[in-house]
Write an enzyme that holds these catalytic residues in place. Sequence first.
Site, PDB file in Angstrom:
ATOM      1  N   ASN A  10       0.980  -1.207  -0.023  1.00 56.73           N
ATOM      2  CA  ASN A  10       0.214   0.107   0.164  1.00 56.73           C
ATOM      3  C   ASN A  10       0.830   1.142   0.009  1.00 56.73           C
ATOM      4  OD1 ASN A  10      -1.752   2.083   0.606  1.00 56.73           O
ATOM      5  ND2 ASN A  10      -2.169   1.574   2.569  1.00 56.73           N
ATOM      6  N   TRP A  11       1.101   1.858  -1.169  1.00 53.93           N
ATOM      7  CA  TRP A  11       1.876   2.940  -1.190  1.00 53.93           C
ATOM      8  C   TRP A  11       1.261   4.287  -0.678  1.00 53.93           C
ATOM      9  CZ3 TRP A  11       4.955   3.387  -6.548  1.00 53.93           C
ATOM     10  CH2 TRP A  11       5.726   2.418  -6.625  1.00 53.93           C
ATOM     11  N   LYS A  12      -0.021   4.273  -0.334  1.00 56.07           N
ATOM     12  CA  LYS A  12      -0.475   5.481   0.432  1.00 56.07           C
ATOM     13  C   LYS A  12      -0.345   6.711  -0.644  1.00 56.07           C
ATOM     14  CE  LYS A  12       0.174   3.063   4.677  1.00 56.07           C
ATOM     15  NZ  LYS A  12       0.216   3.225   6.134  1.00 56.07           N
ATOM     16  N   HIS A  93      -9.649   1.670   4.986  1.00 54.64           N
ATOM     17  CA  HIS A  93      -8.109   1.644   5.557  1.00 54.64           C
ATOM     18  C   HIS A  93      -8.369   2.662   6.800  1.00 54.64           C
ATOM     19  CE1 HIS A  93      -4.098   2.636   6.291  1.00 54.64           C
ATOM     20  NE2 HIS A  93      -3.927   1.504   5.726  1.00 54.64           N
ATOM     21  N   GLU A  95      -6.465   4.831   7.847  1.00 52.18           N
ATOM     22  CA  GLU A  95      -6.102   6.343   7.751  1.00 52.18           C
ATOM     23  C   GLU A  95      -7.238   7.066   6.889  1.00 52.18           C
ATOM     24  OE1 GLU A  95      -2.578   5.669   5.696  1.00 52.18           O
ATOM     25  OE2 GLU A  95      -1.609   4.797   7.627  1.00 52.18           O
ATOM     26  N   GLU A 163      -5.599  -4.538  11.116  1.00 49.91           N
ATOM     27  CA  GLU A 163      -4.306  -3.791  11.159  1.00 49.91           C
ATOM     28  C   GLU A 163      -4.817  -2.778  12.379  1.00 49.91           C
ATOM     29  OE1 GLU A 163      -2.520  -2.493   7.010  1.00 49.91           O
ATOM     30  OE2 GLU A 163      -4.347  -1.536   7.175  1.00 49.91           O
ATOM     31  N   GLY A 169       2.741   2.321  10.925  1.00 54.03           N
ATOM     32  CA  GLY A 169       3.859   3.238  10.503  1.00 54.03           C
ATOM     33  C   GLY A 169       4.659   3.600  11.977  1.00 54.03           C
ATOM     34  N   SER A 208       3.625  -1.988  10.557  1.00 48.93           N
ATOM     35  CA  SER A 208       4.685  -2.250  10.665  1.00 48.93           C
ATOM     36  C   SER A 208       5.418  -4.013  10.279  1.00 48.93           C
ATOM     37  CB  SER A 208       5.058  -2.026  12.243  1.00 48.93           C
ATOM     38  OG  SER A 208       4.886  -0.779  12.306  1.00 48.93           O
ATOM     39  N   GLY A 229       2.716  -1.220   4.300  1.00 49.31           N
ATOM     40  CA  GLY A 229       2.860   0.212   4.016  1.00 49.31           C
ATOM     41  C   GLY A 229       4.320   0.519   3.706  1.00 49.31           C
ATOM     42  N   GLY A 230       4.818   1.110   4.612  1.00 45.33           N
ATOM     43  CA  GLY A 230       6.223   1.892   4.395  1.00 45.33           C
ATOM     44  C   GLY A 230       7.142   0.775   3.563  1.00 45.33           C
TER      45      GLY A 230
HETATM   46  P1  PGA Z   1       2.965   0.041   7.552  1.00 41.28           P
HETATM   47  O1  PGA Z   1       1.456   0.386   7.102  1.00 41.28           O
HETATM   48  O2  PGA Z   1       3.329  -1.223   6.961  1.00 41.28           O
HETATM   49  O3  PGA Z   1       3.772   1.280   7.001  1.00 41.28           O
HETATM   50  O4  PGA Z   1       2.703   0.294   9.009  1.00 41.28           O
HETATM   51  C1  PGA Z   1       0.401  -0.552   6.884  1.00 41.28           C
HETATM   52  C2  PGA Z   1      -0.735  -0.047   6.567  1.00 41.28           C
HETATM   53  O5  PGA Z   1      -1.229   1.162   6.641  1.00 41.28           O
HETATM   54  O6  PGA Z   1      -1.401  -0.853   5.585  1.00 41.28           O
END
Ligand code: PGA
Length: 248
Positions: A10-12, A93, A95, A163, A169, A208, A229-230
Site C-alpha cells: 500500500n503506497w499510500k 483503511h 487512515e 491492522e 507506521g 509495521s 505500507g512503508g
Molecule cells: P505500515 O502500514 O506497514 O507502514 O505500518 C501498513 C498499512 O497501513 O497498511
Amino acid sequence: MARRKLVAGNWKMHGSLGSLSELDGVAAAARQAPGIDVAVAVPFTLIAPAALRVPGLAIGAEDVHEAERGAHTGCVSAAMVKEAGATFTLAGHSERRADQHETSHDAWAKAAAAHRAGLRVILCCGETEAEHNAGRAERVVQSQIEKSVPDDADGDWFTLAYEPRWAIGTGRTPTLEQIGAMHAIARAKLATMIGDRAQAVRILYGGSVTGDNAGAILAVEHVDGALVGGASLTAAKFVPIIAAAADA
Ligand code: PGA
C-alpha cells in the site's frame, strides 16, 4: 483449508512515475514465488502506468467511491480504477477512517461497489491505541467486521486485513500471540456472517511488517498474508517480505 498467502503493498500518498521502477523488482520476485499472490495498491494517478509497466503484477487502488458515477467532485469510481488497470481496491483503511471520517458502513458500501464493478477487495479493520489499552480491541474489530463485510463475501473476491491502528507506521507490532488471537476472532466472526465461506477468506495482518518480522508473523495460524505500507515502497524492502511469504 489451505489458503494461498497474499502479500499486498500500500503506497499510500507516496510515489511518482519515477518510482514505478521499484515495481520491476517486485514483479520479478512475484514471478519467482508462484505459490503466493502479490499485489500493490498505488495512488490513482499511478494505476494506469503501473499496470502497463508490470502487467503480470496485480495493481490496485487505495480507495474507491461507493457510487457508480455522479456529481462527486474529486472522487473516483470502482469502474474508473478498473478501466485504468486496477484489479482490486483497499476499502476502509484506518487512515481513511481517521482522516476522511469514513465509517464501517462506508467501507461496506465501497466494498460492495468495487465487487459490482468486478474488483477484488481488501477490507481493513483494526482498533485504535486507546481502544487497545481499554481492552476493547476484540469488540471493536468484531463490530467493524459486522458492519463492513458484505453478505456475499467469499474467498474469490474478498480479503480482510487486520491492522491495529497503533501498529501502522510506528515500528510497533502486537505479539504473535495477540496477532493469532485477533485473527482467530476475526475468522470466527466472519463465520457467523458468511458460514463456511469464512474458511476461504484470507485474513492479512498489517502494521509495521518488515522483512525482519514477516516470517514469524506469516507463520501464525489464521495469518494468510500481509498488508504492507512503508516497506512496500522499495523493492529492496518489499522483496524480502514476498520471499518470507513464499517460504511460510
Ligand atoms: P505500515 O502500514 O506497514 O507502514 O505500518 C501498513 C498499512 O497501513 O497498511
